[in-house]
Design a protein around this motif. Structure first.
Motif, PDB file in Angstrom:
ATOM      1  N   SER A  93     -22.612 -38.611  -6.613  1.00 45.51           N
ATOM      2  CA  SER A  93     -21.263 -38.122  -6.313  1.00 45.51           C
ATOM      3  C   SER A  93     -21.208 -36.606  -6.474  1.00 45.51           C
ATOM      4  CB  SER A  93     -20.247 -38.780  -7.248  1.00 45.51           C
ATOM      5  OG  SER A  93     -20.109 -40.149  -6.972  1.00 45.51           O
ATOM      6  N   GLU A  94     -20.145 -36.044  -5.985  1.00 43.45           N
ATOM      7  CA  GLU A  94     -19.933 -34.610  -6.161  1.00 43.45           C
ATOM      8  C   GLU A  94     -19.659 -34.302  -7.634  1.00 43.45           C
ATOM      9  OE1 GLU A  94     -20.278 -32.386  -3.753  1.00 43.45           O
ATOM     10  OE2 GLU A  94     -20.746 -33.986  -2.314  1.00 43.45           O
ATOM     11  N   VAL A  95     -19.678 -33.026  -7.974  1.00 44.31           N
ATOM     12  CA  VAL A  95     -19.347 -32.613  -9.334  1.00 44.31           C
ATOM     13  C   VAL A  95     -17.838 -32.748  -9.537  1.00 44.31           C
ATOM     14  CG1 VAL A  95     -19.278 -30.615 -10.885  1.00 44.31           C
ATOM     15  CG2 VAL A  95     -21.329 -31.081  -9.542  1.00 44.31           C
ATOM     16  N   CYS A  96     -17.439 -33.142 -10.729  1.00 43.41           N
ATOM     17  CA  CYS A  96     -16.012 -33.338 -11.025  1.00 43.41           C
ATOM     18  C   CYS A  96     -15.272 -32.007 -11.017  1.00 43.41           C
ATOM     19  CB  CYS A  96     -15.845 -34.028 -12.377  1.00 43.41           C
ATOM     20  SG  CYS A  96     -16.438 -33.068 -13.792  1.00 43.41           S
ATOM     21  N   THR A  97     -13.954 -32.072 -10.952  1.00 44.26           N
ATOM     22  CA  THR A  97     -13.137 -30.866 -10.968  1.00 44.26           C
ATOM     23  C   THR A  97     -13.150 -30.238 -12.358  1.00 44.26           C
ATOM     24  OG1 THR A  97     -11.112 -32.025 -11.618  1.00 44.26           O
ATOM     25  CG2 THR A  97     -11.615 -31.927  -9.253  1.00 44.26           C
ATOM     26  N   ASP A  98     -12.697 -29.008 -12.451  1.00 44.21           N
ATOM     27  CA  ASP A  98     -12.640 -28.331 -13.745  1.00 44.21           C
ATOM     28  C   ASP A  98     -11.728 -29.075 -14.721  1.00 44.21           C
ATOM     29  OD1 ASP A  98     -14.416 -26.335 -13.159  1.00 44.21           O
ATOM     30  OD2 ASP A  98     -12.898 -24.846 -12.605  1.00 44.21           O
ATOM     31  N   ALA A  99     -10.608 -29.584 -14.230  1.00 41.98           N
ATOM     32  CA  ALA A  99      -9.683 -30.308 -15.106  1.00 41.98           C
ATOM     33  C   ALA A  99     -10.322 -31.589 -15.623  1.00 41.98           C
ATOM     34  CB  ALA A  99      -8.387 -30.619 -14.365  1.00 41.98           C
ATOM     35  N   GLU A 100     -11.007 -32.308 -14.743  1.00 46.26           N
ATOM     36  CA  GLU A 100     -11.691 -33.533 -15.168  1.00 46.26           C
ATOM     37  C   GLU A 100     -12.788 -33.220 -16.177  1.00 46.26           C
ATOM     38  OE1 GLU A 100     -11.166 -36.119 -11.017  1.00 46.26           O
ATOM     39  OE2 GLU A 100     -12.885 -34.793 -11.320  1.00 46.26           O
ATOM     40  N   PHE A 101     -13.549 -32.159 -15.919  1.00 50.31           N
ATOM     41  CA  PHE A 101     -14.614 -31.779 -16.842  1.00 50.31           C
ATOM     42  C   PHE A 101     -14.048 -31.429 -18.212  1.00 50.31           C
ATOM     43  CE2 PHE A 101     -16.763 -28.234 -18.930  1.00 50.31           C
ATOM     44  CZ  PHE A 101     -17.990 -28.821 -19.215  1.00 50.31           C
ATOM     45  N   LEU A 102     -12.995 -30.641 -18.249  1.00 51.71           N
ATOM     46  CA  LEU A 102     -12.427 -30.199 -19.526  1.00 51.71           C
ATOM     47  C   LEU A 102     -11.957 -31.381 -20.359  1.00 51.71           C
ATOM     48  CD1 LEU A 102     -11.490 -27.972 -21.436  1.00 51.71           C
ATOM     49  CD2 LEU A 102      -9.323 -27.894 -20.142  1.00 51.71           C
ATOM     50  N   ARG A 103     -11.243 -32.304 -19.736  1.00 52.67           N
ATOM     51  CA  ARG A 103     -10.759 -33.463 -20.497  1.00 52.67           C
ATOM     52  C   ARG A 103     -11.919 -34.344 -20.941  1.00 52.67           C
ATOM     53  NH1 ARG A 103      -8.736 -38.810 -19.744  1.00 52.67           N
ATOM     54  NH2 ARG A 103      -6.946 -39.232 -21.111  1.00 52.67           N
ATOM     55  N   ARG A 104     -12.882 -34.577 -20.046  1.00 55.11           N
ATOM     56  CA  ARG A 104     -14.023 -35.434 -20.367  1.00 55.11           C
ATOM     57  C   ARG A 104     -14.828 -34.867 -21.526  1.00 55.11           C
ATOM     58  NH1 ARG A 104     -18.274 -36.388 -15.614  1.00 55.11           N
ATOM     59  NH2 ARG A 104     -16.397 -37.311 -14.673  1.00 55.11           N
ATOM     60  N   VAL A 105     -15.200 -33.615 -21.445  1.00 56.99           N
ATOM     61  CA  VAL A 105     -16.070 -33.038 -22.474  1.00 56.99           C
ATOM     62  C   VAL A 105     -15.325 -32.878 -23.798  1.00 56.99           C
ATOM     63  CG1 VAL A 105     -15.636 -30.571 -22.023  1.00 56.99           C
ATOM     64  CG2 VAL A 105     -17.912 -31.346 -22.755  1.00 56.99           C
ATOM     65  N   SER A 106     -14.026 -32.655 -23.732  1.00 60.63           N
ATOM     66  CA  SER A 106     -13.238 -32.546 -24.963  1.00 60.63           C
ATOM     67  C   SER A 106     -13.176 -33.894 -25.681  1.00 60.63           C
ATOM     68  CB  SER A 106     -11.825 -32.053 -24.648  1.00 60.63           C
ATOM     69  OG  SER A 106     -11.846 -30.761 -24.075  1.00 60.63           O
ATOM     70  N   LEU A 107     -12.950 -34.960 -24.926  1.00 58.31           N
ATOM     71  CA  LEU A 107     -12.912 -36.289 -25.526  1.00 58.31           C
ATOM     72  C   LEU A 107     -14.280 -36.709 -26.049  1.00 58.31           C
ATOM     73  CD1 LEU A 107     -10.611 -38.113 -22.952  1.00 58.31           C
ATOM     74  CD2 LEU A 107     -10.110 -37.811 -25.387  1.00 58.31           C
ATOM     75  N   ASP A 108     -15.333 -36.388 -25.313  1.00 58.31           N
ATOM     76  CA  ASP A 108     -16.670 -36.818 -25.709  1.00 58.31           C
ATOM     77  C   ASP A 108     -17.187 -36.068 -26.929  1.00 58.31           C
ATOM     78  OD1 ASP A 108     -16.931 -38.777 -23.790  1.00 58.31           O
ATOM     79  OD2 ASP A 108     -17.861 -37.446 -22.320  1.00 58.31           O
ATOM     80  N   ILE A 109     -16.922 -34.793 -27.016  1.00 61.70           N
ATOM     81  CA  ILE A 109     -17.455 -33.998 -28.122  1.00 61.70           C
ATOM     82  C   ILE A 109     -16.523 -33.999 -29.317  1.00 61.70           C
ATOM     83  CG2 ILE A 109     -18.056 -31.647 -28.856  1.00 61.70           C
ATOM     84  CD1 ILE A 109     -19.279 -31.181 -26.140  1.00 61.70           C
ATOM     85  N   CYS A 110     -15.222 -33.867 -29.082  1.00 61.23           N
ATOM     86  CA  CYS A 110     -14.264 -33.719 -30.183  1.00 61.23           C
ATOM     87  C   CYS A 110     -13.330 -34.909 -30.359  1.00 61.23           C
ATOM     88  CB  CYS A 110     -13.429 -32.449 -29.989  1.00 61.23           C
ATOM     89  SG  CYS A 110     -14.393 -30.931 -30.124  1.00 61.23           S
ATOM     90  N   GLY A 111     -13.342 -35.859 -29.446  1.00 61.52           N
ATOM     91  CA  GLY A 111     -12.485 -37.027 -29.588  1.00 61.52           C
ATOM     92  C   GLY A 111     -11.030 -36.770 -29.300  1.00 61.52           C
TER      93      GLY A 111
END
Length: 718
Positions: free
Chosen positions: A248-266
Motif C-alpha cells: 500500500s501507499e505510505v499513510c498520511t502525516d495525521a495517520e502516522f502521528l496518531r499511530r506512532v504516538s499510540l504505539d510508542i507512548c500509548g
C-alpha cells in the motif's frame, strides 16, 4: 538314467536355506509402526489414562514403559505362543472390534514388522539399537503457482552408524496451519489456496519441516519499486515481490502521528501537537517525531505495563505490600526511559539479588508463575510447559530440557523481611545444596537448552550462568524473541505469530527480516530504543491501512497497515486525553494514567470491560482478546460514564465551545481533538450543518463528539 542322477545329486547336496530374516528393532521399527498407526497419540492409548485398559506413553517418549506395557501378560497385546492372536495384530487390522478403527491391513509392512518382532521374541533393544541422529525431508520448501498442484515429500532417517533409510511410509505428516495445503499419510502435499503453511514431519521423536508457499500468479504483474527507508523494507519488498503483491501507499502525516504516538507512548497526540506536525513541511518531520516520542516519559510508562502484566505480579494475597508491585512498576518505568540495555534489563529481572525495597526487579519472578516456564517464554519465545510431562509434540524440547531448566532456579528462595514505609520487604537468597545431579568436586554441572554444559560452584547463583548463556551462546534465541515481540506490538502481528511461540513448526513468515533485526539489535548493544526507532522509520511500518487491489487478501506479510483495536489502557488514557476528563481509579492521585496503576483490580469499569486481565496467571500475550463484546458496545453507545466525560463543564467539548464562535472552526477543533486530524471538506460541511440544525450549539457539539468517539477511526489504531 539322467533323471536318476539328478535326483541323487539333489538328495546329496547341502540344503539351500532361505535368507535370514533381519532382526526387527523395537526401538527403530516397532515404535515407528505404533507412531504411524496413531496408537500412542493423545486420542488413543497415549492419553494420560490410556484407552480400553491399555496405556502407552504419549508419542512414544517413554519407550521402556511402552515395551513393558506391550509384554504385560494381562493385556494380551503380545502373544509369544500364538503370534497371530496378539492383539496388536488383530485390533489395528480390525479382526477384532477396535475403537480406533482399522489402522493397517493384514500383510502390510506395518503388520509384518509387528509380527516378525513377536516371532523373534518381542525383545527390547533400547540399550543396543543404533541411535537415530536426525531426519531430513526433501524438498525442504515447496512453491506452487497454481491450485491444485501436488508434490511428494521424501523423508530420510540418518543413523549414528552412518546408515540412511527411507522412512517416508512410516513418518507422520501434520500441517502447522489448515487451508493453504493438504498433506496425506504418505507425504503428498497438495495446494488449495494462496498462502503459506508448513508440514511438520515426525519420526521416532525427531522432527523436520517442509515449508509450503502457494502464490497467486498474476499475469502481467510489475513491481512498483517503492522507496526503501532501511533494511526492513528491503526484506519486506523481496518477499512481496516474490509472492506478486504490491504494498500500500505510505499513510498520511495525521495517520502516522496518531499511530506512532499510540504505539510508542500509548496515547494519541494532543491538539497542539497535531496542528504543529501537520503544518511542519520539513522532510525529516517523521524521523524527528519518532525521536521525540522515545524521549518522553510516556514511553516507559506504556511499555512497563506490558512487562508487569506478563510477569504475573498481582496484588492478590496482599502482594501489593509483600511483593512490591508499586516499586516494581516504578522501577520498570524508570529503566525503560533511561534505556537500560536489554541484556542488563533481563539480568536484573531474572537474576536480581538483594531485597525488594532496594532492588524492585527481584519481585518480577516472585509470584505464582513457574520461573522455569515464564523465563523461557518471555525472553526466548519458548513455551516449555508441555515438556514438563512429556516431550513437546510440536517442538524440539524434551522433558530433559525442562528438568535441566529447573536446576537453574532450584536453589532460589525468598523470605519476608520487616515492614518499612514501602511495605513488607522480600529478600532473595540461595538455599543450601540438598541434591546434586552431577558432581565434580565442589561444582555442579548444568545443561542449557541448546545442550551445552556449564559447571558452576555449588554455592553460586545459577541464574547468572543462565543469563550469561542467554546473551552469549544463546543470544540468537534471545534477540529473535525480543525483536519479534516488539515488532508484534508495533505492527499488530509478529514475524512469528503468536509472538511468544517460536516453536519448530511455527516458522517466521520472513526469516531474513527476523534474522536481520536480531543481528542489528545485538550490534546496537541491545538498545531497545534503537530497535523501536528502526521499526518506526521503515516504510513498512508507515504503510497505509487501506489495501490496494493487489494486497486486499494478503494478511501476514505486512503489505499494508493492520487495523488494531485499542487496548484497555490505551482506550482509557485516550478517552481521558481527548475528553479532558480523567478516569477514576481506586488508588493514586487524580490525573493518574491507566498504565500507572499496577493493580489488576484498578477499580475502573472501563478497564474491566475492555479486556484488562482479571488475573495475571499466564505469561502469554494471548490473555487479551482483540474481539469486541456486547458490554463494550453498550459502554460506548449508551454508557453514562462516557456521556459524563463529554458533557463535563471542565472537559474538552465545553472548552472548545468557549474558544470557537464559528461552527466550521468548532467542527475542525473537535476532529483534531478526537481523531487527531483535520476534517475533510465533506465532513466540515456535514458537521457545520448538524450544529446549525441542533436545538442548541452545545448539544450539537456533544453529539458530534459522541459520534467521533464511537467511530472505528477512534477505536482502532490504523
Amino acid at each position: 538314467m539322467m533323471r536318476t542322477s539328478l535326483v541323487l545329486l539333489f538328495l546329496t547336496c547341502p540344503a539351500i536355506s532361505a535368507p535370514p530374516t533381519r532382526p526387527v528393532s523395537f526401538t527403530n521399527d516397532v515404535m515407528a509402526v505404533l507412531g504411524k498407526a496413531g496408537c500412542n497419540s493423545g486420542a488413543c492409548h497415549g492419553h494420560s489414562s490410556g484407552k480400553a485398559g491399555f496405556k502407552l506413553s504419549l508419542r512414544g517418549y517413554d519407550r521402556r514403559a511402552d515395551h513393558a506395557a506391550l509384554l504385560d501378560a494381562d493385556s494380551g497385546r503380545v502373544d509369544l505362543e500364538d503370534v497371530s492372536q496378539s492383539l496388536i495384530l488383530q485390533m489395528p487390522t480390525a479382526q477384532l472390534e477396535h475403537g480406533g478403527g482399522k489402522r493397517f491391513e493384514v500383510g502390510s509392512e506395518s503388520y509384518r514388522v509387528l509380527r516378525d518382532w513377536i516371532r523373534q521374541g518381542a525383545r527390547s533393544d533400547l540399550k543396543t539399537a543404533t541411535r537415530l541422529k536426525q531426519i531430513v525431508v526433501d524438498p525442504a520448501s515447496i512453491e506452487h503457482r497454481k491450485t491444485p498442484q501436488s508434490q511428494s515429500l521424501r523423508v530420510t532417517a540418518l543413523y549414528a552408524d552412518g546408515t540412511r533409510r527411507d522412512v517416508t511410509r512410516l513418518a507422520i505428516f501434520e500441517l502447522a496451519s489448515e487451508g493453504v495445503v493438504e498433506v496425506d499419510a504418505g507425504g503428498r502435499v497438495t495446494s488449495r489456496r494462496p498462502g503459506e503453511s508448513a508440514v511438520l514431519i515426525r519420526f521416532l521423536g525427531k522432527k523436520a519441516l517442509s515449508r509450503a508457499l502457494v502464490i497467486r500468479h498474476r499475469p502481467g504483474f510489475a513491481w512498483s519499486n517503492p522507496p526503501q527507508h532501511n533494511f526492513i523494507d528491503r526484506h519486506i519488498d523481496a518477499k512481496l515481490q516474490r509472492i506478486q503483491v504490491l504494498p500500500s501507499e505510505v499513510c498520511t502525516d495525521a495517520e502516522f502521528l496518531r499511530r506512532v504516538s499510540l504505539d510508542i507512548c500509548g496515547l494519541p497526540p494532543d491538539p497542539e501537537e497535531v496542528t504543529a506536525f501537520l503544518d511542519d513541511q520539513a522532510a525529516d518531520r517523521r524521523v524527528r517525531k519518532i525521536d521525540e516520542l522515545l524521549s518522553r516519559e510516556d514511553y516507559g510508562d506504556a511499555w512497563a505495563m506490558r512487562w508487569l502484566e506478563m510477569s504475573g505480579t498481582t496484588e492478590s494475597g496482599d502482594s501489593a505490600r509483600f511483593k512490591g508491585i508499586w516499586t516494581l512498576s516504578l522501577w520498570l518505568r524508570r529503566v525503560l526511559n533511561e534505556n537500560l540495555p536489554y541484556d542488563r534489563l533481563v539480568r536484573e529481572l531474572v537474576a536480581g539479588k538483594g531485597s525488594s525495597i532496594h532492588n524492585p526487579a527481584i519481585t518480577f519472578t516472585v509470584n505464582r508463575l513457574k520461573r522455569v516456564e515464564t523465563v523461557p517464554q518471555l525472553f526466548l519465545g519458548i513455551r516449555l510447559q508441555c515438556a514438563e510431562c512429556h516431550d513437546h509434540p510440536f517442538d524440539t524440547w524434551t522433558q530433559a530440557n525442562y528438568r535441566s531448566m529447573t536446576e537453574f532456579f532450584g536453589q532460589l528462595g525468598d523470605k519476608e523481611g520487616p515492614f518499612d514505609p514501602y511495605g513488607r520487604e522480600i529478600r532473595r537468597f540461595i538455599k543450601p545444596e540438598l541434591r546434586v545431579p552431577w558432581r565434580s568436586g565442589e561444582r555442579v554441572e548444568l545443561v542449557h537448552l541448546d545442550g551445552s554444559r556449564v559447571q558452576v560452584p555449588l554455592a553460586s547463583d545459577r541464574r547468572e550462568a543462565l543469563v550469561d548463556w542467554m546473551f552469549g551462546p544463546g543470544r540468537r534465541m534471545a534477540s529473535r524473541a525480543i525483536v519479534n515481540r516488539v515488532w508484534g506490538r508495533m505492527l499488530g502481528r509478529g514475524i512469528v505469530e503468536p509472538v511468544d511461540d517460536m516453536r519448530f513448526n511455527n516458522p517466521a513468515v520472513n526469516e531474513p527480516l527476523l534474522t536481520a533485526l536480531a543481528e542489528d539489535l545485538v550490534a546496537a548493544d541491545w538498545d531497545l530504543k534503537h530497535l523501536l526507532r528502526t521499526i518506526a522509520r521503515s516504510r513498512t511500518y508507515q504503510h497505509s491501512s487501506i489495501p490496494n487491489e493487489s494486497n486486499r487478501h494478503e494478511r501476514v506479510n505486512f503489505s499494508h497497515g493492520r487495523l488494531r483495536r485499542l487496548g484497555a489502557e490505551q482506550l482509557a488514557d485516550s478517552l481521558s486525553r481527548v475528553t479532558g476528563v480523567d478516569e477514576s481509579y481506586r488508588v493514586g492521585p487524580p490525573g493518574l494514567r491507566a498504565v500507572h496503576v499496577p493493580y489488576v483490580s484498578a477499580g475502573s469499569r472501563l478497564l474491566k470491560i475492555f479486556g484488562r486481565p482479571a488475573e495475571r496467571a499466564s505469561a502469554c500475550e494471548c490473555v487479551r482478546s482483540p474481539d469486541a463484546t456486547l458490554p463494550q458496545v453498550m459502554y460506548l453507545l449508551n454508557g453514562e460514564e462516557l456521556w459524563k466525560k463529554i458533557r463535563s463543564p471542565e472537559g474538552t467539548v465545553a472548552a472548545l465551545l468557549r474558544q470557537h464562535d464559528g461552527a466550521a472552526e468548532l467542527v475542525e477543533a473537535l476532529y483534531v481533538a478526537m481523531l487527531s486530524r483535520r476534517p475533510t471538506s465533506d465532513e466540515r460541511r456535514t458537521g457545520t450543518r448538524y450544529l446549525a440544525d441542533s436545538e442548541t450549539r452545545g448539544a450539537g457539539a456533544e453529539d458530534l463528539a459522541w459520534a467521533l468517539l464511537n467511530s472505528p477511526e477512534f477505536l482502532f489504531n490504523h
